[in-house]
Write an enzyme that holds these catalytic residues in place. Structure first.
Site, PDB file in Angstrom:
ATOM      1  N   GLU A  17      -5.894  18.746  -2.627  1.00  0.00           N
ATOM      2  CA  GLU A  17      -5.534  19.001  -4.020  1.00  0.00           C
ATOM      3  C   GLU A  17      -6.389  20.091  -4.657  1.00  0.00           C
ATOM      4  O   GLU A  17      -6.058  20.598  -5.742  1.00  0.00           O
ATOM      5  CB  GLU A  17      -5.645  17.714  -4.842  1.00  0.00           C
ATOM      6  CG  GLU A  17      -4.582  16.666  -4.521  1.00  0.00           C
ATOM      7  CD  GLU A  17      -3.192  17.094  -4.924  1.00  0.00           C
ATOM      8  OE1 GLU A  17      -3.059  17.993  -5.771  1.00  0.00           O
ATOM      9  OE2 GLU A  17      -2.218  16.530  -4.390  1.00  0.00           O
ATOM     10  N   GLU A  21     -11.340   5.373  15.398  1.00  0.00           N
ATOM     11  CA  GLU A  21     -12.559   5.251  14.604  1.00  0.00           C
ATOM     12  C   GLU A  21     -13.739   4.693  15.407  1.00  0.00           C
ATOM     13  O   GLU A  21     -14.861   4.646  14.907  1.00  0.00           O
ATOM     14  CB  GLU A  21     -12.312   4.350  13.398  1.00  0.00           C
ATOM     15  CG  GLU A  21     -12.082   2.887  13.736  1.00  0.00           C
ATOM     16  CD  GLU A  21     -11.907   2.035  12.494  1.00  0.00           C
ATOM     17  OE1 GLU A  21     -12.657   1.057  12.369  1.00  0.00           O
ATOM     18  OE2 GLU A  21     -11.032   2.342  11.664  1.00  0.00           O
TER      19      GLU A  21
END
EC number: 4.2.1.126
Length: 308
Positions: free
Chosen positions: A90, A121
């Site tokens: 953004e 992960e």
């Protein structure tokens, strides 16, 4: 790690503990479920508020990095990784900065944004490898995001960043967790147990998003990306943003739509430059020179012109 040890490690985490306020949530009608969730959500801003001094310190480190051509890099897995991606992507349309300025790194790569990548992960070496791919260096700030504070992918990444001399930051909702002991700066909003045990995309995820928004927003303001509270450096890449650019010029100067349109055309669609031209009555080239002299800070540039 064996299943027994993994269970033991999770049992000591605040984010994995049972919430006494929602023990009967499975018996409630929809509206009552929502009331319980909403009551828990109200605790998040207060938890973030308690660590504002620590967030401010990290913001200062980020601004210093940007001024030395360093980057802000987010690294995480699952929900935490996705929140880092969301905040990073953004920045370009909001502040007209290159994608290379705020960089997200996520366990499992781009496909993990939409589909869980099993085991991604759990590999600390992969965290290191992914940072090497983007050329992590000592000028960068690395923010390791992990609700639990023990994600191996993030742990490995933070260790590697420390070896390079980076400023390292842990963002977790579990005090005393592993990444808080590795990173140079700790951001730990303690939001308490989730309404639904272990669903850290809820309060923990909300707290992480609030903190990440603060890091980039405050940093960009300090770099001169706003005028008063207007986003004057937005990239008008679609019709909605072009309309917003015109509204910002009108709000900042009090001019008419026609004047705003002409100024934006002359300014190459730069809201900041259009505002500068209108407020100082300078042509585009001179207005841009004065802005550059003030390192892009519009308010300072306008004030320097008024005082000259």
């Amino acid at each position: 790690m064996s299943h027994k040890k993994l269970i033991e490690s999770l049992s000591g985490l605040v984010s994995e503990s049972r919430n006494p306020e929602t023990m009967d949530i499975d018996l409630l009608p929809a509206e009552e479920i929502l009331k319980r969730i909403n009551a828990e959500d109200h605790k998040v801003p207060a938890a973030v508020g308690k660590i504002l001094p620590s967030i401010a310190t990290v913001v200062e480190k980020v601004v210093d990095a940007f001024r030395q051509d360093g980057r802000l890099i987010y690294i995480g897995a699952g929900t935490s990784g996705r929140l880092g991606v969301l905040d990073a992507v953004e920045c370009r349309p909001t502040y007209s900065v290159p994608d290379s300025m705020v960089v997200p790194v996520m366990a499992g790569g781009e496909s993990a944004m939409f589909h869980a990548v099993e085991g991604a992960e759990d590999d600390p070496d992969q965290g290191v490898a992914d940072l090497k791919k983007i050329g992590l260096n000592a000028r960068d700030v690395l923010v390791g995001i992990s609700a639990s504070g023990r994600t191996p992918y993030v742990v490995g990444a933070l260790h590697y960043a420390n070896e390079l001399g980076c400023e390292t930051v842990s963002l977790t909702c579990n005090p005393g967790s592993e990444i808080t002991k590795i990173a140079k700066h700790e951001l730990t909003p303690v939001v308490g147990p989730e309404a639904l045990t272990g669903s850290t995309r809820m309060k923990s995820g909300t707290a992480q998003k609030l903190v990440l928004n603060m890091l980039t927003t405050a940093s960009m303001i300090l770099l001169g990306k706003s005028y008063h509270n207007l986003m004057v450096d937005l990239n008008a890449s679609n019709e909605k943003l072009r309309a917003r650019a015109r509204r910002i010029v009108i709000e900042a100067t009090g001019c008419s739509l026609e004047v705003a349109d002409r100024a934006l055309v002359d300014a190459g669609e730069s809201s900041k430059l259009a505002i500068m031209m209108i407020l100082t009555n300078l042509p585009a080239e001179e207005a841009e020179q004065l802005l550059n002299k003030e390192q892009g800070f519009l308010r300072r540039a306008v004030q320097s012109r008024a005082g000259s």
